[in-house]
Design an enzyme around this catalytic site. Sequence first.
Site: not given
Ligand code: G6P
Length: 612
Positions: A2, A28, A75, A100-101, A485, A489, A492, A508, A607
């Site tokens: 949010c 975000r 959100w 927010n929150g 990673e 990616k 996502e 395994h 985000k």
């Molecule tokens: C969300 C984002 C990711 C990020 C993660 C941790 O899931 O989409 O891209 O890696 O949060 O966020 P931070 O801001 O703590 O690195």
Amino acid sequence: MCGIVGGIRRHSNIVDFLTDGLKRLEYRGYDSSGIAVHTPDKIARVRRVGRVQNMQDAATAKGLTGSLGIGHTRWATHGGVTEPNAHPHISGGLIAVVHNGIIENFESEKARLQNLGYEFESQTDTEVIAHSIKHEYMNNGGDLFLAVKQAAQNFHGAYAIAVIAHDNPNEMVVARMGCPLLVAFGDDETFIASDVSAVIAFTRKISYLEDGDIALLNADGIIKMIDKTGQAVNRAVKTSSISLASLELGGYNHFMQKEIYEQPKAISDTAEVFLDGGFDAINFGENAETIFKDIDSIKILACGTSYYSALTAKYWLESIAKIRTDVEIASEYRYRDVIANPKELIITISQSGETLDTMEALKFAQNQGHKYSLSICNVMESALPRASTLVLYTRAGAEIGVASTKAFTTQLVVLFGLAVTLGKLRGFVDEAMEQDFIAQLRHLPNDVQHALNLEPQIVAWASKFAAKPSALFLGRGIHYPIALEGALKLKEITYIHAEAYPAGELKHGPLALVDDNMPVVVIAPNDALLDKVKANMQEVSARGGELFVFTDLDTEFSADDKVHLIRTPRHIGVLSPIVHTVGVQLLSYHCALAKGTDVDKPRNLAKSVTVE
Ligand code: G6P
């Protein structure tokens, strides 16, 4: 997640700021948005599910204007993605709120307010804030500041709120507890936002609220503010240095593409602290040397991509600094019985500095008796660095794409710098080694640029990948986290199911998945484990699997129609994980383009994850 904006202008319309600010918060992650503006007749509101643009079009069609207003991107947490659940929430036509929150005790508060005769139109926790403030407003002679102060005593949880009242056309009240909120000052105009990117096109003069602060604002700025003890307080006014260009696409098609391409610069900006200042403890804070000399181990807490940078760093910290390092997912650590060790340095890694699980994990560690903490973060003044003993910021610039790219590689630069710094202090890095590390760091932006130049070959791979339902990523040693990673990616932004395994674990379990429809990506640089990785690749080939191998020069692989190779132009050495990250980033990006998914705003993701 949010986002909040709000503003007061002395005479002119605020709606352009509200919609522009909300658009800048879109990155975000959100699923609905809305604004409420003070008009002579009423507080006029427009809310829409979907993009801010829909909401803005509706506001324009309605001719919404006014000099006082608030706005929100939501959100969904409490209640589905519907217009009635979108903010702002209004109580009795009198009080409008954005929030927010999460109000944890919203159910009991809702029951209390229902008993008082309030009717609820939404399923949100925020509506209790609106009704509660309205109730206090009526009981306190229309004093909005006092009403927020009284009502806030009933809220348990985290919040940043902005509140306006219909019979008060020139003022707004804001309050913060656990969620970021700032006030920004222009000429004859005052803005509020949850994130600096919302206001930067209008002014750079900013004050960050602290937890417990409540402020009354008008177009001249802050009229009065109290802290959590109820005492009058002022917060410093700072000038933000974030560039507007970093918040805009420039000539790129997507922020993720832009941010992948910004990596040579982001890395060199971040490495500067070590290249100019040396691998010196002072880079991490005033008393870092004393702390670094006292610690006997490290625990790193993080989420998502930041967690994978922590996993990578463990290899450097244990091999270069010879310090025992544990890495834990923040949301797991905070809910288990831990054996606290006051000599253990707690490191939190976070792009945003506001990920709730990481923040709560840090608080939990501190409550268990951990006295030393270091935050590695990309956002100045965010919650994590503020709560930590030491901090070193990555200098990646604003990262807008939900899939983290340049934040990850710059985190790795800082973590490498930390490993060498600790190695020096602990007597494991001599002068010659230090010079070698400096030379490698100097070379890194160039190596990353060379990896970017491999893009045409990756585009060709992506065309094969995009049609596959799933993919496997393999790596060994320090390149295993890069495989993780890479898989993250791909998941996502393409929604292709992807898993990563240490290549030695293949037999395994995951080998059972391998057939000619399962592409297997291998990170196989020319390091001590190369022969082992090659043996694992044979296991894939023998089962008809198709291999896509990121490797270096001189690795003596031969390509064929089932083995595809992309080679970096030289063997990289200790910083190889950073260079090999670029390949997996570009692979996901081009798969997403081939599939037509929304690269910068993947479905269901946000985000900044400010809820549990
Ligand atoms: C969300 C984002 C990711 C990020 C993660 C941790 O899931 O989409 O891209 O890696 O949060 O966020 P931070 O801001 O703590 O690195």
